[in-house]
Write an enzyme that holds these catalytic residues in place. Sequence first.
Site, PDB file in Angstrom:
ATOM      1  N   LYS A  22     -46.215 -27.444 -33.662  1.00  0.00           N
ATOM      2  CA  LYS A  22     -47.202 -29.082 -33.607  1.00  0.00           C
ATOM      3  C   LYS A  22     -46.758 -30.015 -34.299  1.00  0.00           C
ATOM      4  O   LYS A  22     -46.420 -31.133 -32.924  1.00  0.00           O
ATOM      5  CB  LYS A  22     -48.793 -28.274 -33.418  1.00  0.00           C
ATOM      6  CG  LYS A  22     -49.389 -30.105 -33.259  1.00  0.00           C
ATOM      7  CD  LYS A  22     -50.797 -29.014 -33.398  1.00  0.00           C
ATOM      8  CE  LYS A  22     -51.573 -29.317 -34.516  1.00  0.00           C
ATOM      9  NZ  LYS A  22     -52.140 -30.284 -35.466  1.00  0.00           N
ATOM     10  N   ASN A  23     -46.559 -29.899 -35.211  1.00  0.00           N
ATOM     11  CA  ASN A  23     -46.955 -31.599 -36.569  1.00  0.00           C
ATOM     12  C   ASN A  23     -45.464 -32.209 -36.607  1.00  0.00           C
ATOM     13  O   ASN A  23     -45.649 -32.862 -37.564  1.00  0.00           O
ATOM     14  CB  ASN A  23     -47.121 -31.287 -38.465  1.00  0.00           C
ATOM     15  CG  ASN A  23     -48.649 -30.621 -37.702  1.00  0.00           C
ATOM     16  OD1 ASN A  23     -49.302 -30.746 -36.874  1.00  0.00           O
ATOM     17  ND2 ASN A  23     -48.980 -30.020 -38.486  1.00  0.00           N
ATOM     18  N   CYS A 116     -63.134 -35.451 -39.261  1.00  0.00           N
ATOM     19  CA  CYS A 116     -63.148 -34.663 -38.440  1.00  0.00           C
ATOM     20  C   CYS A 116     -63.451 -33.148 -39.129  1.00  0.00           C
ATOM     21  O   CYS A 116     -63.849 -33.664 -40.409  1.00  0.00           O
ATOM     22  CB  CYS A 116     -61.063 -33.855 -37.367  1.00  0.00           C
ATOM     23  SG  CYS A 116     -60.783 -32.905 -39.742  1.00  0.00           S
ATOM     24  N   ARG A 121     -60.283 -37.590 -43.853  1.00  0.00           N
ATOM     25  CA  ARG A 121     -59.590 -37.727 -42.815  1.00  0.00           C
ATOM     26  C   ARG A 121     -58.927 -39.952 -43.255  1.00  0.00           C
ATOM     27  O   ARG A 121     -58.898 -40.290 -42.435  1.00  0.00           O
ATOM     28  CB  ARG A 121     -59.698 -36.899 -41.511  1.00  0.00           C
ATOM     29  CG  ARG A 121     -59.556 -36.509 -40.995  1.00  0.00           C
ATOM     30  CD  ARG A 121     -58.542 -35.268 -42.076  1.00  0.00           C
ATOM     31  NE  ARG A 121     -57.445 -34.082 -41.602  1.00  0.00           N
ATOM     32  CZ  ARG A 121     -56.392 -34.533 -40.942  1.00  0.00           C
ATOM     33  NH1 ARG A 121     -57.633 -33.691 -40.489  1.00  0.00           N
ATOM     34  NH2 ARG A 121     -55.556 -34.655 -40.809  1.00  0.00           N
ATOM     35  N   ASP A 305     -52.871 -25.381 -43.907  1.00  0.00           N
ATOM     36  CA  ASP A 305     -53.063 -25.060 -42.556  1.00  0.00           C
ATOM     37  C   ASP A 305     -52.659 -23.567 -42.335  1.00  0.00           C
ATOM     38  O   ASP A 305     -53.291 -22.788 -41.723  1.00  0.00           O
ATOM     39  CB  ASP A 305     -52.152 -25.139 -41.635  1.00  0.00           C
ATOM     40  CG  ASP A 305     -52.057 -26.673 -41.349  1.00  0.00           C
ATOM     41  OD1 ASP A 305     -51.036 -27.830 -41.276  1.00  0.00           O
ATOM     42  OD2 ASP A 305     -53.064 -27.626 -42.035  1.00  0.00           O
ATOM     43  N   ARG A 397     -55.443 -25.989 -29.269  1.00  0.00           N
ATOM     44  CA  ARG A 397     -54.684 -27.442 -29.827  1.00  0.00           C
ATOM     45  C   ARG A 397     -53.312 -27.384 -30.690  1.00  0.00           C
ATOM     46  O   ARG A 397     -52.888 -28.229 -30.912  1.00  0.00           O
ATOM     47  CB  ARG A 397     -55.375 -27.835 -30.845  1.00  0.00           C
ATOM     48  CG  ARG A 397     -56.679 -28.666 -29.639  1.00  0.00           C
ATOM     49  CD  ARG A 397     -58.027 -29.630 -31.445  1.00  0.00           C
ATOM     50  NE  ARG A 397     -57.072 -31.042 -31.991  1.00  0.00           N
ATOM     51  CZ  ARG A 397     -57.797 -31.621 -31.875  1.00  0.00           C
ATOM     52  NH1 ARG A 397     -58.424 -31.602 -32.228  1.00  0.00           N
ATOM     53  NH2 ARG A 397     -56.667 -32.815 -32.529  1.00  0.00           N
TER      54      ARG A 397
HETATM   55  C1  EPZ Z   1     -51.422 -33.255 -41.355  1.00  0.00           C
HETATM   56  O1  EPZ Z   1     -51.967 -33.687 -41.844  1.00  0.00           O
HETATM   57  C2  EPZ Z   1     -50.659 -32.095 -40.639  1.00  0.00           C
HETATM   58  N1  EPZ Z   1     -51.604 -32.708 -39.394  1.00  0.00           N
HETATM   59  C3  EPZ Z   1     -52.451 -31.282 -40.657  1.00  0.00           C
HETATM   60  O2  EPZ Z   1     -52.462 -30.339 -40.384  1.00  0.00           O
HETATM   61  C4  EPZ Z   1     -52.010 -30.866 -42.042  1.00  0.00           C
HETATM   62  O3  EPZ Z   1     -52.695 -29.618 -42.717  1.00  0.00           O
HETATM   63  C5  EPZ Z   1     -51.638 -32.362 -43.213  1.00  0.00           C
HETATM   64  O4  EPZ Z   1     -50.225 -32.757 -42.862  1.00  0.00           O
HETATM   65  C6  EPZ Z   1     -51.152 -31.598 -44.821  1.00  0.00           C
HETATM   66  O5  EPZ Z   1     -49.966 -31.072 -44.525  1.00  0.00           O
HETATM   67  C7  EPZ Z   1     -50.324 -33.304 -38.243  1.00  0.00           C
HETATM   68  O6  EPZ Z   1     -49.232 -33.365 -38.726  1.00  0.00           O
HETATM   69  C8  EPZ Z   1     -50.666 -33.886 -36.985  1.00  0.00           C
HETATM   70  P1  EPZ Z   1     -52.199 -36.102 -45.067  1.00  0.00           P
HETATM   71  P2  EPZ Z   1     -52.465 -35.676 -41.978  1.00  0.00           P
HETATM   72  O7  EPZ Z   1     -51.843 -37.257 -45.092  1.00  0.00           O
HETATM   73  O8  EPZ Z   1     -51.087 -36.679 -42.416  1.00  0.00           O
HETATM   74  C9  EPZ Z   1     -55.333 -37.736 -47.913  1.00  0.00           C
HETATM   75  C10 EPZ Z   1     -53.349 -28.849 -38.708  1.00  0.00           C
HETATM   76  O9  EPZ Z   1     -53.910 -28.289 -38.827  1.00  0.00           O
HETATM   77  N2  EPZ Z   1     -55.417 -38.636 -47.558  1.00  0.00           N
HETATM   78  O10 EPZ Z   1     -50.784 -35.392 -45.752  1.00  0.00           O
HETATM   79  O11 EPZ Z   1     -53.699 -36.275 -41.448  1.00  0.00           O
HETATM   80  C11 EPZ Z   1     -56.255 -36.702 -46.469  1.00  0.00           C
HETATM   81  O12 EPZ Z   1     -57.514 -37.376 -46.637  1.00  0.00           O
HETATM   82  C12 EPZ Z   1     -53.910 -30.004 -38.759  1.00  0.00           C
HETATM   83  O13 EPZ Z   1     -52.349 -28.560 -38.611  1.00  0.00           O
HETATM   84  C13 EPZ Z   1     -55.625 -39.764 -47.716  1.00  0.00           C
HETATM   85  O14 EPZ Z   1     -56.397 -40.193 -48.935  1.00  0.00           O
HETATM   86  O15 EPZ Z   1     -52.566 -35.212 -43.959  1.00  0.00           O
HETATM   87  C14 EPZ Z   1     -56.388 -35.331 -47.075  1.00  0.00           C
HETATM   88  O16 EPZ Z   1     -56.937 -35.082 -48.424  1.00  0.00           O
HETATM   89  C15 EPZ Z   1     -54.736 -30.399 -39.836  1.00  0.00           C
HETATM   90  N3  EPZ Z   1     -55.379 -41.571 -47.570  1.00  0.00           N
HETATM   91  C16 EPZ Z   1     -54.735 -35.254 -47.594  1.00  0.00           C
HETATM   92  O17 EPZ Z   1     -54.129 -36.998 -47.872  1.00  0.00           O
HETATM   93  C17 EPZ Z   1     -54.878 -41.235 -46.427  1.00  0.00           C
HETATM   94  O18 EPZ Z   1     -54.419 -42.499 -46.094  1.00  0.00           O
HETATM   95  C18 EPZ Z   1     -52.945 -34.744 -46.850  1.00  0.00           C
HETATM   96  O19 EPZ Z   1     -53.562 -35.570 -45.647  1.00  0.00           O
HETATM   97  C19 EPZ Z   1     -53.958 -39.954 -46.038  1.00  0.00           C
HETATM   98  C20 EPZ Z   1     -54.213 -39.159 -46.173  1.00  0.00           C
END
Ligand code: EPZ
Length: 416
Positions: A22-23, A116, A121, A305, A397
């Site tokens: 998915k990701n 979410c 996020r 995850d 999802r």
């Molecule tokens: C991706 O989310 C995945 N989703 C998530 O999978 C996964 O848990 C996550 O990466 C971490 O590996 C998809 O790829 C669609 P991040 P993403 O930006 O990109 C902070 C699932 O269950 N952050 O790496 O949103 C954020 O708050 C989902 O399949 C900021 O502070 O993850 C978090 O604490 C859930 N500012 C951390 O970084 C930003 O601008 C990780 O977020 C962006 C992120």
Amino acid sequence: MSKFIINGGNPIHGEIDVQGAKNAVLPILAATILADGESVIHNCPKLRDVDKTDLVLEELGCTVRREGGTVYINPNGLCGCRICEELMRQMRSSIIFLGAIVSRCGEAVVSMPGGCPIGLRPIDLHLKALRELGVEISEKHGYIHCTSNGIRGANIHLDFPSVGATENIMLAAVISDGVTTVSNAAREPEIVDLQNFLNSMGAEIAGAGGNIIRIKGVDKLHGSEYAIMPDRIVAATYLAAAAITGGEILLNKAEPRDMGAILQVLREMGPDVKIGGDKIYLKSKGLLRSVHTVRTMPYPGFPTDIQSPFMALASLARGTSVFVENIFENRFQHVDELVRMGADIKVEGRSAVVRGVEGLQGANVVSRELRGGAALVVAALAAEGQTVISGIEYIDRGYENIENYLGSCGADIKRA
Ligand code: EPZ
């Protein structure tokens, strides 16, 4: 609302072909709008989030056609640059389109993705990086309005190795003037898949999988044919299902090299795990052992995850396991539901202390987010008696036909 009805106690025995990730497919579908022709994506999983992404593509004016596991996307009719609030609220990860739309159209208007169940996020890292690439951004009335007269290369350092921010930078900078480097980039395998897809379209990107990615801007990209990588989180979930039920499972079409941290924890808990090529074989060897501490970290650390499905596993292990959730601030919602099934788990801030119990009992439980819902399925497979899980639209999802795959391996699971 549909539910899963699971009668626990059947050991999982069988084989599963792992679905596409998915990701990986979500950013790759966003990337298809950058091409000057049709792209063909194979091994595309049948998921609610993919269906929503198809709707975003169609809202932008692309034509999308699905034949089994293959999706054909033609962006030549692309005429829009907006993603409406309803779609953004239904799937906040549509923010991954931002960089691609502003690159392709010179403008992008998307509703704020919002939070979410697992956390706020924020997207500050996404917006900061796009501004460094020369994108003008205003945020008002709950919308993000981006304009650009052409993306210019920049040297970007990410304060946190954000997966989404890394992907948005790649999608914004792939067609641009100059060179963009991303330091402290996310190293997840899904980033490598996106790099490989973009390069198959004519991009010049190198370094994905490491913490510095170099994007040499090109003038245009052509459509491409590509097969999505296996879903490592879904694979890990099925391994946990076999381990918790004292069974055995052979996963085909997997990628064990993406799962080092996951397989290490599994082996620590007792099962015999063998890998070879695209296969992973797990055989339970009696009682599960607790795992001292599991800390979720950016890749190649233990993935956030799979924290909740493995917590379900640990709830039946002998001894005490500690899970520390370092990535998202609210990713323990499955704990209350597991406790309702008889688990002994105490949450202290970002840590959850799991004391193994003799057995879990079936109960009525609620899935409140994707991976927490998967944890409840894993627990229910081993629980004594019947479990009814509501809120399974969250599970759909990310897991393609989970009841069919598990049912084919002996689980007593029905969708009602
Ligand atoms: C991706 O989310 C995945 N989703 C998530 O999978 C996964 O848990 C996550 O990466 C971490 O590996 C998809 O790829 C669609 P991040 P993403 O930006 O990109 C902070 C699932 O269950 N952050 O790496 O949103 C954020 O708050 C989902 O399949 C900021 O502070 O993850 C978090 O604490 C859930 N500012 C951390 O970084 C930003 O601008 C990780 O977020 C962006 C992120």
